[in-house]
Design a protein around this motif. Structure first.
Motif, PDB file in Angstrom:
ATOM      1  N   TRP A   1       0.840  -1.206   0.000  1.00  0.00           N
ATOM      2  CA  TRP A   1       0.000   0.000   0.000  1.00  0.00           C
ATOM      3  C   TRP A   1       0.872   1.252   0.000  1.00  0.00           C
ATOM      4  CZ3 TRP A   1      -4.832   0.667  -1.297  1.00  0.00           C
ATOM      5  CH2 TRP A   1      -5.719  -0.401  -1.206  1.00  0.00           C
ATOM      6  N   ARG A   2       1.899   1.269   0.835  1.00  0.00           N
ATOM      7  CA  ARG A   2       2.768   2.446   0.926  1.00  0.00           C
ATOM      8  C   ARG A   2       3.508   2.727  -0.377  1.00  0.00           C
ATOM      9  NH1 ARG A   2       4.322  -0.020   5.642  1.00  0.00           N
ATOM     10  NH2 ARG A   2       6.388  -0.412   4.781  1.00  0.00           N
ATOM     11  N   THR A   3       3.886   1.683  -1.098  1.00  0.00           N
ATOM     12  CA  THR A   3       4.641   1.862  -2.340  1.00  0.00           C
ATOM     13  C   THR A   3       3.750   2.101  -3.550  1.00  0.00           C
ATOM     14  OG1 THR A   3       4.712  -0.529  -2.680  1.00  0.00           O
ATOM     15  CG2 THR A   3       6.595   0.487  -1.538  1.00  0.00           C
ATOM     16  N   GLY A   4       2.450   2.051  -3.368  1.00  0.00           N
ATOM     17  CA  GLY A   4       1.530   2.341  -4.464  1.00  0.00           C
ATOM     18  C   GLY A   4       1.174   1.154  -5.329  1.00  0.00           C
ATOM     19  N   ALA A   5       1.579  -0.038  -4.927  1.00  0.00           N
ATOM     20  CA  ALA A   5       1.290  -1.222  -5.744  1.00  0.00           C
ATOM     21  C   ALA A   5      -0.205  -1.437  -5.948  1.00  0.00           C
ATOM     22  CB  ALA A   5       1.905  -2.469  -5.110  1.00  0.00           C
ATOM     23  N   PHE A   6      -1.018  -0.989  -4.998  1.00  0.00           N
ATOM     24  CA  PHE A   6      -2.467  -1.160  -5.100  1.00  0.00           C
ATOM     25  C   PHE A   6      -3.148   0.048  -5.743  1.00  0.00           C
ATOM     26  CE2 PHE A   6      -1.768  -3.859  -1.160  1.00  0.00           C
ATOM     27  CZ  PHE A   6      -1.818  -5.048  -1.861  1.00  0.00           C
ATOM     28  N   SER A   7      -2.378   1.028  -6.180  1.00  0.00           N
ATOM     29  CA  SER A   7      -2.958   2.231  -6.773  1.00  0.00           C
ATOM     30  C   SER A   7      -3.419   1.963  -8.191  1.00  0.00           C
ATOM     31  CB  SER A   7      -1.931   3.359  -6.796  1.00  0.00           C
ATOM     32  OG  SER A   7      -1.563   3.707  -5.493  1.00  0.00           O
ATOM     33  N   ILE A   8      -4.672   2.257  -8.437  1.00  0.00           N
ATOM     34  CA  ILE A   8      -5.255   2.173  -9.771  1.00  0.00           C
ATOM     35  C   ILE A   8      -5.726   3.586 -10.107  1.00  0.00           C
ATOM     36  CG2 ILE A   8      -7.056   1.126 -11.200  1.00  0.00           C
ATOM     37  CD1 ILE A   8      -5.038  -0.944 -10.170  1.00  0.00           C
TER      38      ILE A   8
ATOM     39  N   ALA B   1      -3.868  13.758 -14.042  1.00  0.00           N
ATOM     40  CA  ALA B   1      -3.812  12.815 -12.923  1.00  0.00           C
ATOM     41  C   ALA B   1      -2.748  13.195 -11.897  1.00  0.00           C
ATOM     42  CB  ALA B   1      -3.548  11.397 -13.442  1.00  0.00           C
ATOM     43  N   GLY B   2      -2.024  14.291 -12.164  1.00  0.00           N
ATOM     44  CA  GLY B   2      -1.059  14.780 -11.189  1.00  0.00           C
ATOM     45  C   GLY B   2       0.387  14.440 -11.477  1.00  0.00           C
ATOM     46  N   PHE B   3       0.657  13.799 -12.591  1.00  0.00           N
ATOM     47  CA  PHE B   3       2.040  13.501 -12.947  1.00  0.00           C
ATOM     48  C   PHE B   3       2.641  14.732 -13.629  1.00  0.00           C
ATOM     49  CE2 PHE B   3       0.082   9.219 -13.028  1.00  0.00           C
ATOM     50  CZ  PHE B   3       0.900   8.595 -12.093  1.00  0.00           C
ATOM     51  N   PRO B   4       3.843  15.141 -13.221  1.00  0.00           N
ATOM     52  CA  PRO B   4       4.443  16.332 -13.822  1.00  0.00           C
ATOM     53  C   PRO B   4       4.965  16.102 -15.244  1.00  0.00           C
ATOM     54  CG  PRO B   4       5.920  15.395 -12.185  1.00  0.00           C
ATOM     55  CD  PRO B   4       4.645  14.613 -12.121  1.00  0.00           C
ATOM     56  N   SER B   5       5.182  14.830 -15.604  1.00  0.00           N
ATOM     57  CA  SER B   5       5.690  14.527 -16.942  1.00  0.00           C
ATOM     58  C   SER B   5       5.376  13.068 -17.276  1.00  0.00           C
ATOM     59  CB  SER B   5       7.210  14.733 -16.999  1.00  0.00           C
ATOM     60  OG  SER B   5       7.851  13.782 -16.158  1.00  0.00           O
ATOM     61  N   ARG B   6       5.534  12.721 -18.552  1.00  0.00           N
ATOM     62  CA  ARG B   6       5.351  11.325 -18.963  1.00  0.00           C
ATOM     63  C   ARG B   6       6.396  10.438 -18.271  1.00  0.00           C
ATOM     64  NH1 ARG B   6       2.668   9.165 -22.973  1.00  0.00           N
ATOM     65  NH2 ARG B   6       2.512  11.153 -24.079  1.00  0.00           N
ATOM     66  N   LYS B   7       7.617  10.950 -18.192  1.00  0.00           N
ATOM     67  CA  LYS B   7       8.687  10.177 -17.552  1.00  0.00           C
ATOM     68  C   LYS B   7       8.340   9.873 -16.090  1.00  0.00           C
ATOM     69  CE  LYS B   7      13.667  10.125 -16.880  1.00  0.00           C
ATOM     70  NZ  LYS B   7      14.937  10.790 -17.159  1.00  0.00           N
ATOM     71  N   ALA B   8       7.797  10.840 -15.377  1.00  0.00           N
ATOM     72  CA  ALA B   8       7.409  10.624 -13.975  1.00  0.00           C
ATOM     73  C   ALA B   8       6.282   9.598 -13.879  1.00  0.00           C
ATOM     74  CB  ALA B   8       6.980  11.941 -13.334  1.00  0.00           C
ATOM     75  N   ALA B   9       5.338   9.662 -14.805  1.00  0.00           N
ATOM     76  CA  ALA B   9       4.234   8.688 -14.807  1.00  0.00           C
ATOM     77  C   ALA B   9       4.770   7.297 -15.087  1.00  0.00           C
ATOM     78  CB  ALA B   9       3.196   9.073 -15.857  1.00  0.00           C
ATOM     79  N   GLN B  10       5.640   7.182 -16.079  1.00  0.00           N
ATOM     80  CA  GLN B  10       6.201   5.876 -16.408  1.00  0.00           C
ATOM     81  C   GLN B  10       7.025   5.316 -15.252  1.00  0.00           C
ATOM     82  OE1 GLN B  10       7.989   7.183 -20.178  1.00  0.00           O
ATOM     83  NE2 GLN B  10       6.739   5.607 -21.184  1.00  0.00           N
ATOM     84  N   LYS B  11       7.755   6.169 -14.585  1.00  0.00           N
ATOM     85  CA  LYS B  11       8.555   5.723 -13.438  1.00  0.00           C
ATOM     86  C   LYS B  11       7.647   5.208 -12.327  1.00  0.00           C
ATOM     87  CE  LYS B  11      12.168   7.327 -10.286  1.00  0.00           C
ATOM     88  NZ  LYS B  11      13.031   8.456  -9.903  1.00  0.00           N
ATOM     89  N   ALA B  12       6.577   5.927 -12.025  1.00  0.00           N
ATOM     90  CA  ALA B  12       5.647   5.503 -10.974  1.00  0.00           C
ATOM     91  C   ALA B  12       4.945   4.203 -11.346  1.00  0.00           C
ATOM     92  CB  ALA B  12       4.617   6.604 -10.712  1.00  0.00           C
ATOM     93  N   LEU B  13       4.488   4.103 -12.587  1.00  0.00           N
ATOM     94  CA  LEU B  13       3.788   2.895 -13.023  1.00  0.00           C
ATOM     95  C   LEU B  13       4.738   1.698 -13.081  1.00  0.00           C
ATOM     96  CD1 LEU B  13       1.522   4.532 -15.731  1.00  0.00           C
ATOM     97  CD2 LEU B  13       0.785   3.595 -13.526  1.00  0.00           C
ATOM     98  N   TYR B  14       5.964   1.921 -13.503  1.00  0.00           N
ATOM     99  CA  TYR B  14       6.965   0.856 -13.503  1.00  0.00           C
ATOM    100  C   TYR B  14       7.225   0.363 -12.077  1.00  0.00           C
ATOM    101  CZ  TYR B  14      11.435  -1.532 -13.698  1.00  0.00           C
ATOM    102  OH  TYR B  14      12.427  -2.462 -13.543  1.00  0.00           O
ATOM    103  N   ARG B  15       7.394   1.309 -11.150  1.00  0.00           N
ATOM    104  CA  ARG B  15       7.663   0.958  -9.756  1.00  0.00           C
ATOM    105  C   ARG B  15       6.522   0.116  -9.176  1.00  0.00           C
ATOM    106  NH1 ARG B  15       7.789   5.844  -7.076  1.00  0.00           N
ATOM    107  NH2 ARG B  15       9.467   6.369  -8.479  1.00  0.00           N
ATOM    108  N   ARG B  16       5.281   0.479  -9.491  1.00  0.00           N
ATOM    109  CA  ARG B  16       4.131  -0.281  -8.993  1.00  0.00           C
ATOM    110  C   ARG B  16       4.159  -1.714  -9.509  1.00  0.00           C
ATOM    111  NH1 ARG B  16      -0.529   4.267 -10.183  1.00  0.00           N
ATOM    112  NH2 ARG B  16       0.324   5.839  -8.771  1.00  0.00           N
ATOM    113  N   ALA B  17       4.448  -1.882 -10.791  1.00  0.00           N
ATOM    114  CA  ALA B  17       4.507  -3.225 -11.366  1.00  0.00           C
ATOM    115  C   ALA B  17       5.676  -4.011 -10.785  1.00  0.00           C
ATOM    116  CB  ALA B  17       4.623  -3.139 -12.887  1.00  0.00           C
TER     117      ALA B  17
END
Length: 158
Positions: free
Chosen positions: A56-63, A128-144
């Motif tokens: 939960w803390r790392t965002g793995a459950f974030s959709i 959705a609050g991401f400052p850039s595509r790179k930041a979104a990809q980094k967050a989504l990669y980390r969740r996976a």
């Protein structure tokens, strides 16, 4: 392909929450005050509470909220799925739209969202609050990635 297009135009993500018909004797973990979409395969109760908290803390459950989720799904079906068809698209969309069929593993939905993030219109990422595509990809990669760690083996099954 027409079924896919009609499914995409009708994407309406269900209210968040565990399946309400799960009995208390179920081996599935029910987490108070924390909700997953009903189309996500519930966690098995053998998962350690500390591992669940970490996820939960790392965002793995974030959709993402519906606008971004819908665009990620559209991008996946348009740009990724034709080359890498890892799911039965009709079954996948039917589960998300209508909660019919086999629930989807958390890691699968996270990986699909990550791969689609390269193609989604950046305005949805910004909204959705991401400052850039790179930041979104980094967050989504980390969740996976977190879903695939050894302590997360209970959610990494498809």
């Amino acid at each position: 392909m027409q079924n896919t297009e009609s499914e995409l135009s009708n994407i309406n993500v269900q209210d968040l929450g565990f399946n309400s018909n799960m009995e208390s004797t179920s081996p599935l973990l029910q987490i108070p005050n924390r909700r997953l979409p009903s189309y996500i395969k519930p966690l098995h109760c053998s998962m350690d509470g500390e591992d669940v908290d970490y996820l939960w803390r790392t965002g793995a459950f974030s959709i993402p909220e519906d606008p971004l989720l819908n665009e990620l799904l559209r991008s996946y079906t348009t740009f990724v799925h034709p080359s890498l068809p890892v799911v039965d698209l009709n079954d996948f969309l039917r589960m998300i739209n209508h909660n019919e069929g086999e629930p989807i593993s958390l890691i699968l939905i996270q990986v699909i969202m990550f791969t689609a993030s390269a193609f989604v219109d950046a305005s949805y990422l910004y909204a959705a609050g991401f400052p850039s595509r790179k930041a979104a990809q980094k967050a989504l990669y980390r969740r996976a990635k977190v879903c695939n760690q050894p302590s997360s083996s209970e959610i990494a099954t498809t």
